[in-house]
Design a protein around this motif. Structure first.
Motif, PDB file in Angstrom:
ATOM      1  N   VAL A   1      31.027  -9.172  25.415  1.00 43.82           N
ATOM      2  CA  VAL A   1      30.610  -8.089  24.511  1.00 43.82           C
ATOM      3  C   VAL A   1      30.993  -8.445  23.077  1.00 43.82           C
ATOM      4  O   VAL A   1      32.163  -8.714  22.796  1.00 43.82           O
ATOM      5  N   LEU A   2      30.027  -8.450  22.190  1.00 41.21           N
ATOM      6  CA  LEU A   2      30.261  -8.737  20.777  1.00 41.21           C
ATOM      7  C   LEU A   2      30.471  -7.407  20.057  1.00 41.21           C
ATOM      8  O   LEU A   2      29.539  -6.624  19.877  1.00 41.21           O
ATOM      9  N   ARG A   3      31.700  -7.154  19.647  1.00 44.51           N
ATOM     10  CA  ARG A   3      32.030  -5.892  18.960  1.00 44.51           C
ATOM     11  C   ARG A   3      31.769  -6.079  17.466  1.00 44.51           C
ATOM     12  O   ARG A   3      32.463  -6.857  16.795  1.00 44.51           O
ATOM     13  N   ALA A   4      30.764  -5.363  16.947  1.00 46.85           N
ATOM     14  CA  ALA A   4      30.316  -5.562  15.573  1.00 46.85           C
ATOM     15  C   ALA A   4      30.627  -4.355  14.710  1.00 46.85           C
ATOM     16  O   ALA A   4      30.240  -3.227  15.030  1.00 46.85           O
ATOM     17  N   GLY A   5      31.300  -4.589  13.599  1.00 51.87           N
ATOM     18  CA  GLY A   5      31.504  -3.542  12.613  1.00 51.87           C
ATOM     19  C   GLY A   5      30.281  -3.439  11.724  1.00 51.87           C
ATOM     20  O   GLY A   5      29.753  -4.459  11.262  1.00 51.87           O
ATOM     21  N   THR A   6      29.802  -2.227  11.474  1.00 50.37           N
ATOM     22  CA  THR A   6      28.597  -2.042  10.672  1.00 50.37           C
ATOM     23  C   THR A   6      28.678  -0.701   9.955  1.00 50.37           C
ATOM     24  O   THR A   6      29.707  -0.025  10.002  1.00 50.37           O
ATOM     25  N   LEU A   7      27.603  -0.329   9.269  1.00 52.08           N
ATOM     26  CA  LEU A   7      27.558   0.936   8.535  1.00 52.08           C
ATOM     27  C   LEU A   7      26.556   1.885   9.184  1.00 52.08           C
ATOM     28  O   LEU A   7      25.669   1.446   9.919  1.00 52.08           O
ATOM     29  N   THR A   8      26.694   3.155   8.886  1.00 53.71           N
ATOM     30  CA  THR A   8      25.797   4.160   9.477  1.00 53.71           C
ATOM     31  C   THR A   8      24.736   4.663   8.510  1.00 53.71           C
ATOM     32  O   THR A   8      23.813   5.359   8.922  1.00 53.71           O
ATOM     33  N   ASP A   9      24.862   4.292   7.212  1.00 58.12           N
ATOM     34  CA  ASP A   9      24.083   4.999   6.193  1.00 58.12           C
ATOM     35  C   ASP A   9      23.354   4.086   5.215  1.00 58.12           C
ATOM     36  O   ASP A   9      23.177   4.440   4.053  1.00 58.12           O
ATOM     37  N   ALA A  10      22.923   2.895   5.648  1.00 55.05           N
ATOM     38  CA  ALA A  10      22.312   1.952   4.714  1.00 55.05           C
ATOM     39  C   ALA A  10      20.967   1.440   5.210  1.00 55.05           C
ATOM     40  O   ALA A  10      20.776   0.239   5.406  1.00 55.05           O
ATOM     41  N   PRO A  11      19.998   2.336   5.429  1.00 61.95           N
ATOM     42  CA  PRO A  11      18.676   1.879   5.853  1.00 61.95           C
ATOM     43  C   PRO A  11      17.949   1.178   4.690  1.00 61.95           C
ATOM     44  O   PRO A  11      18.192   1.503   3.531  1.00 61.95           O
ATOM     45  N   PRO A  12      17.090   0.185   4.974  1.00 60.58           N
ATOM     46  CA  PRO A  12      16.656  -0.281   6.296  1.00 60.58           C
ATOM     47  C   PRO A  12      17.511  -1.412   6.863  1.00 60.58           C
ATOM     48  O   PRO A  12      17.173  -1.982   7.895  1.00 60.58           O
ATOM     49  N   ASN A  13      18.623  -1.739   6.203  1.00 63.80           N
ATOM     50  CA  ASN A  13      19.436  -2.870   6.646  1.00 63.80           C
ATOM     51  C   ASN A  13      20.275  -2.543   7.879  1.00 63.80           C
ATOM     52  O   ASN A  13      20.177  -3.213   8.907  1.00 63.80           O
ATOM     53  N   VAL A  14      21.134  -1.532   7.745  1.00 65.60           N
ATOM     54  CA  VAL A  14      21.998  -1.109   8.859  1.00 65.60           C
ATOM     55  C   VAL A  14      22.159   0.404   8.789  1.00 65.60           C
ATOM     56  O   VAL A  14      22.495   0.959   7.748  1.00 65.60           O
ATOM     57  N   TYR A  15      21.906   1.072   9.904  1.00 66.01           N
ATOM     58  CA  TYR A  15      22.044   2.532   9.903  1.00 66.01           C
ATOM     59  C   TYR A  15      22.017   3.072  11.327  1.00 66.01           C
ATOM     60  O   TYR A  15      21.740   2.340  12.283  1.00 66.01           O
ATOM     61  N   LEU A  16      22.347   4.350  11.415  1.00 65.25           N
ATOM     62  CA  LEU A  16      22.383   5.040  12.703  1.00 65.25           C
ATOM     63  C   LEU A  16      21.170   5.959  12.793  1.00 65.25           C
ATOM     64  O   LEU A  16      20.937   6.787  11.914  1.00 65.25           O
ATOM     65  N   LYS A  17      20.379   5.802  13.853  1.00 59.46           N
ATOM     66  CA  LYS A  17      19.184   6.623  14.043  1.00 59.46           C
ATOM     67  C   LYS A  17      19.168   7.156  15.472  1.00 59.46           C
ATOM     68  O   LYS A  17      19.170   6.370  16.429  1.00 59.46           O
ATOM     69  N   ASP A  18      19.165   8.469  15.597  1.00 64.64           N
ATOM     70  CA  ASP A  18      19.144   9.119  16.916  1.00 64.64           C
ATOM     71  C   ASP A  18      20.249   8.584  17.818  1.00 64.64           C
ATOM     72  O   ASP A  18      20.049   8.345  19.012  1.00 64.64           O
ATOM     73  N   GLY A  19      21.421   8.359  17.217  1.00 62.83           N
ATOM     74  CA  GLY A  19      22.575   7.918  17.990  1.00 62.83           C
ATOM     75  C   GLY A  19      22.628   6.433  18.287  1.00 62.83           C
ATOM     76  O   GLY A  19      23.537   5.974  18.987  1.00 62.83           O
ATOM     77  N   THR A  20      21.679   5.666  17.741  1.00 60.92           N
ATOM     78  CA  THR A  20      21.629   4.230  18.000  1.00 60.92           C
ATOM     79  C   THR A  20      21.733   3.458  16.692  1.00 60.92           C
ATOM     80  O   THR A  20      21.053   3.786  15.718  1.00 60.92           O
TER      81      THR A  20
ATOM     82  N   LYS B   1      39.808  -6.558  14.468  1.00 59.94           N
ATOM     83  CA  LYS B   1      39.399  -5.246  14.978  1.00 59.94           C
ATOM     84  C   LYS B   1      37.954  -5.339  15.460  1.00 59.94           C
ATOM     85  O   LYS B   1      37.548  -4.643  16.392  1.00 59.94           O
ATOM     86  N   PHE B   2      37.180  -6.185  14.780  1.00 55.39           N
ATOM     87  CA  PHE B   2      35.807  -6.471  15.169  1.00 55.39           C
ATOM     88  C   PHE B   2      35.646  -7.980  15.357  1.00 55.39           C
ATOM     89  O   PHE B   2      36.341  -8.769  14.710  1.00 55.39           O
ATOM     90  N   ASP B   3      34.708  -8.362  16.212  1.00 55.99           N
ATOM     91  CA  ASP B   3      34.398  -9.784  16.393  1.00 55.99           C
ATOM     92  C   ASP B   3      33.530 -10.307  15.260  1.00 55.99           C
ATOM     93  O   ASP B   3      33.551 -11.505  14.962  1.00 55.99           O
ATOM     94  N   ILE B   4      32.755  -9.408  14.637  1.00 62.27           N
ATOM     95  CA  ILE B   4      31.785  -9.815  13.630  1.00 62.27           C
ATOM     96  C   ILE B   4      31.482  -8.637  12.713  1.00 62.27           C
ATOM     97  O   ILE B   4      31.644  -7.481  13.114  1.00 62.27           O
ATOM     98  N   GLY B   5      31.089  -8.935  11.481  1.00 63.73           N
ATOM     99  CA  GLY B   5      30.658  -7.906  10.549  1.00 63.73           C
ATOM    100  C   GLY B   5      29.175  -8.036  10.281  1.00 63.73           C
ATOM    101  O   GLY B   5      28.681  -9.121   9.968  1.00 63.73           O
ATOM    102  N   SER B   6      28.447  -6.923  10.427  1.00 61.19           N
ATOM    103  CA  SER B   6      26.992  -6.904  10.233  1.00 61.19           C
ATOM    104  C   SER B   6      26.651  -5.803   9.238  1.00 61.19           C
ATOM    105  O   SER B   6      26.634  -4.634   9.590  1.00 61.19           O
ATOM    106  N   SER B   7      26.377  -6.205   7.976  1.00 65.04           N
ATOM    107  CA  SER B   7      26.107  -5.176   6.984  1.00 65.04           C
ATOM    108  C   SER B   7      25.505  -5.763   5.719  1.00 65.04           C
ATOM    109  O   SER B   7      25.930  -5.434   4.613  1.00 65.04           O
ATOM    110  N   SER B   8      24.510  -6.647   5.851  1.00 64.42           N
ATOM    111  CA  SER B   8      23.855  -7.239   4.688  1.00 64.42           C
ATOM    112  C   SER B   8      24.897  -7.756   3.706  1.00 64.42           C
ATOM    113  O   SER B   8      24.868  -7.465   2.515  1.00 64.42           O
ATOM    114  N   ILE B   9      25.834  -8.568   4.202  1.00 66.54           N
ATOM    115  CA  ILE B   9      26.979  -9.030   3.417  1.00 66.54           C
ATOM    116  C   ILE B   9      26.589 -10.274   2.624  1.00 66.54           C
ATOM    117  O   ILE B   9      26.293 -11.318   3.196  1.00 66.54           O
TER     118      ILE B   9
END
Length: 294
Positions: A51-70, A108-116
């Motif tokens: 399991v790859l545990r990825a830290g990301t953001l919830t509020d940065a569409p269209p790059n990274v965001y939370l939609k309908d719980g996903t 804390k995370f294996d990877i960071g995913s956030s248009s870095i």
């Protein structure tokens, strides 16, 4: 009722000793077995094998965001596809960008995913995979603002998300920016009229303006100086190299191109940008150029 006769003390001692010896032997076998099995079960040193545990953001569409719980967006969907190529399932966890890189390096995370965006300063905290996207800075302003370019920001109240490359840009231009922890904070400053401008990742800024009901507009864009990439803990080369390989595979099979068209319809790709290692070509893209890799 019959009672069994009590064992004499020497016999009791002997039985107890044999039991303890057996328990210690079993424990030793288990420990040895665990030590020898761990590398095979968890070759990438993940927090949870497979399991790859990825830290990301919830509020940065269209790059990274939370939609309908996903968790979704270009960066996250691309990561899911690349991880699948090396047999890993991704588990996303939301965080603030200002904390993301240190959380990755502290495991804390294996990877960071956030248009870095890759920068030399950030390389002191984390390692980066190969670049997978390019980006622009966007200048978001309240509707009706006279600001039309980045060269007009001196003396203005400029908001940025703390720790972002836009924060670095504003600081480098001596703008003394107002720092907020997330993109919603920046958007709210513009809507409330408490900021004159927001320096944003252009795609996120454009989406925010489109969703603002006419309260925010994008007045200018500027190409970012470096590609974006996934962040890894320092020294976790096995995982980084595996994900680089997976990234090349999803570039070659057309997934990268499909996701570009899905999340950034109509956005031109710079002629000198090639995603991944530079050894594969995305369908419909130009010939690979080594200068575009990280």
């Amino acid at each position: 009722m019959r009672f069994l006769p009590a064992l004499p003390t020497p016999q009791l001692t002997k039985v107890a000793a044999l039991g303890v010896a057996a328990l210690l032997a079993a424990t030793g076998l288990t420990a040895c077995g665990g030590d020898s099995a761990e590398p095979a079960d968890n070759p990438y040193g993940l927090l949870q094998p497979g399991v790859l545990r990825a830290g990301t953001l919830t509020d940065a569409p269209p790059n990274v965001y939370l939609k309908d719980g996903t968790f979704t967006g270009f960066d996250n969907d691309l990561l899911v596809a690349a991880a699948a190529k090396v047999g890993l399932r991704v588990e996303f966890v939301g965080t603030d960008f200002s904390a993301l890189l240190s959380q990755v390096n502290n495991r804390k995370f294996d990877i960071g995913s956030s248009s870095i965006t890759i920068t030399e300063a950030r390389r002191k905290t984390v390692d980066f995979g190969n670049g997978y996207d390019f980006g622009y800075f966007g200048l978001d302003v309240p509707a009706g603002s006279p600001l039309a370019g980045f060269d007009q920001l001196a003396g203005k109240r400029v908001v940025v998300v703390q720790g972002t490359v836009q924060d670095d840009y504003a600081t480098g231009k001596n703008l003394d920016p107002v720092r907020v922890p997330d993109y919603n904070g920046a958007i709210n400053q513009l809507k409330a009229g408490t900021a004159d401008a927001w320096i944003a990742p252009a795609e996120i800024g454009e989406k925010s303006a489109a969703d603002s009901g006419g309260k925010i507009t994008v007045s200018a864009k500027e190409l970012s100086p470096a590609p974006t990439a996934y962040a890894f803990a320092k020294g976790n080369d096995t995982l980084r190299e595996a994900l680089n390989k997976g990234l090349d595979e999803v570039i070659a099979d057309g997934t990268w191109t499909r996701l570009q068209q899905q999340y950034y319809p109509g956005r031109p790709i710079p002629a000198d940008f090639t995603p991944g290692s530079g050894t594969v070509t995305a369908p419909g893209a130009a010939t690979p150029s080594a200068s575009a890799t990280s």
